[in-house]
Motif scaffolding. Structure first.
Motif, short mmCIF file in Angstrom:
data_model
loop_
_atom_site.label_atom_id
_atom_site.label_comp_id
_atom_site.label_asym_id
_atom_site.label_seq_id
_atom_site.Cartn_x
_atom_site.Cartn_y
_atom_site.Cartn_z
N LEU A 93 1.13 -1.18 -0.04
CA LEU A 93 0.11 0.15 -0.04
C LEU A 93 0.81 1.21 -0.16
O LEU A 93 0.52 2.20 -0.59
N MET A 94 1.86 1.34 0.75
CA MET A 94 2.93 2.42 0.90
C MET A 94 3.52 2.29 -0.59
O MET A 94 3.78 3.61 -1.10
N ARG A 95 3.81 1.41 -1.26
CA ARG A 95 4.45 1.44 -2.62
C ARG A 95 3.52 2.22 -3.46
O ARG A 95 3.80 2.89 -4.38
N ASP A 96 2.30 1.74 -3.48
CA ASP A 96 1.18 2.26 -4.45
C ASP A 96 1.07 3.59 -4.23
O ASP A 96 1.00 4.51 -5.11
N LEU A 97 0.89 4.08 -2.90
CA LEU A 97 0.89 5.61 -2.52
C LEU A 97 2.02 6.19 -3.21
O LEU A 97 1.83 7.60 -3.68
N ALA A 98 3.30 5.72 -3.04
CA ALA A 98 4.40 6.37 -3.50
C ALA A 98 4.46 6.78 -4.89
O ALA A 98 4.50 7.75 -5.46
#
Length: 262
Positions: A93-98
Motif C-alpha cells: 500500500l505504501m508502494r502504491d501511495l508512492a
C-alpha cells in the motif's frame, strides 16, 4: 509433595506481575494501601516492588501517592509481531501511495518517548525525502508525532509525554499545542511545515486500531516537484494519504470510519 508449580515459583516476579495486571484494569491509579488491599497483602510487601517498577518506567506516580501504568508496556508491544505484521501489510500500500503521489512515505509508531519509523517507501522518481527505518523522531515537532499524540485519549497522551520527559529532556508545551492536537483529531490529518528541512511539508494521517485509537502514523514528506507537471498537488496528495491510511486501518482491524470516509 512439591509440585512443579511450587518448584518454579518466583515470588518477586509474581508480585510485580500482580501489580501490573491490577493497574492495567484501573482508571486513575491506586495508592499503595489500595493495591495491597486488592491483592490481599500487607502494604510493606509492595513498597520495594513499586519503587522498582517506577524506576524502570513501567509505573508512574500521579497526584503524589497514586500509582498508574505508563505506556512502556505498550511501547514494547509495538515492537512485537503485530507491528511487524502491520509493516509487512503496509508495504504494497505504501508502494502504491508512492507511485500515485510521486512522493516518499513512512510509517511510525510510538515507542518509549518518541516516534519510531518501522517502514519507509522511497519516491518512485529522482527526488524525494526519506528517513531510515529505526529512526527515532520527536513527538512534538513532526507530523508523525503530532498524529500519534492526537489520536490517543487525554490520559494516554499525557503518559506519552511523560515517557519523553523521563527518557530525554523536559519540554514546555503550551495550550496552543494541545489545541492543535484537538484540531488534528477533528480534521483527521496533520499538515505542517517541516521543522527539520526547508521546503518540506509533513502530511500525516493515523492508522486506527480495533478500538479506534491511533496505533501508527503514515506520513508523506511532501515536496513540490517543479519538473513533474503530472505529479499530484498537495491537496490531492492528502486525499491519497488518507485513502491509504484508511486501508491500513482496516487491515489493523478497525471498523471505525476515518474522517476521509465520513
Amino acid at each position: 509433595m512439591e509440585t512443579d508449580d511450587d518448584r518454579y515459583r518466583a515470588p518477586a516476579l509474581d508480585k510485580g506481575l500482580d501489580i501490573l495486571e491490577l493497574l492495567a484494569g484501573v482508571d486513575g491509579g491506586l495508592t499503595q494501601a489500595e493495591i495491597s488491599k486488592r491483592l490481599s497483602r500487607s502494604p510493606n510487601e509492595f513498597y520495594r516492588m513499586l519503587d522498582r517498577l517506577v524506576r524502570r518506567g513501567y509505573v508512574t506516580r500521579i497526584d503524589g501517592d497514586r500509582y498508574s501504568l505508563t505506556l512502556k508496556l505498550f511501547g514494547l508491544a509495538q515492537l512485537h509481531a503485530p507491528v511487524r505484521r502491520l509493516a509487512s501489510y503496509a508495504t504494497p500500500l505504501m508502494r502504491d501511495l508512492a507511485q500515485k503521489s510521486k512522493q516518499a512515505n513512512q510509517l511510525a509508531v510510538f515507542d518509549r518517548g518518541s516516534a519510531v519509523v518501522i517502514a519507509q517507501q522511497e519516491a518512485p522518481d529522482y527526488w524525494g525525502i526519506s528517513i531510515r527505518v529505526g529512526s527515532h523522531i520527536s513527538l512534538f515537532d513532526t507530523g508523525s508525532g503530532h498524529v500519534l499524540l492526537a489520536f490517543r485519549s487525554l490520559e494516554e497522551r499525557e503518559m506519552m509525554i511523560s515517557e519523553h520527559v523521563r527518557s530525554r529532556e523536559e519540554v514546555k508545551l503550551t495550550p496552543e499545542f494541545y489545541a492543535r492536537l484537538d484540531q488534528i483529531r477533528e480534521r483527521g490529518y496533520e499538515m505542517m511545515a517541516s521543522a527539520q528541512t526547508a521546503g518540506v511539508y509533513n502530511l500525516s494521517a493515523p492508522i486506527l486500531g480495533p478500538d479506534g485509537r491511533g496505533i501508527a502514523a503514515l506520513t508523506v514528506p511532501y515536496i513540490t516537484l517543479v519538473n513533474a507537471p503530472a505529479a499530484p498537488d498537495i491537496s490531492r496528495t492528502i486525499s491519497l494519504l488518507q485513502e491509504t491510511a484508511s486501508q491500513l486501518s482496516l487491515l489493523a482491524g478497525s471498523d471505525v470510519p476515518t474522517p476521509a470516509e465520513k
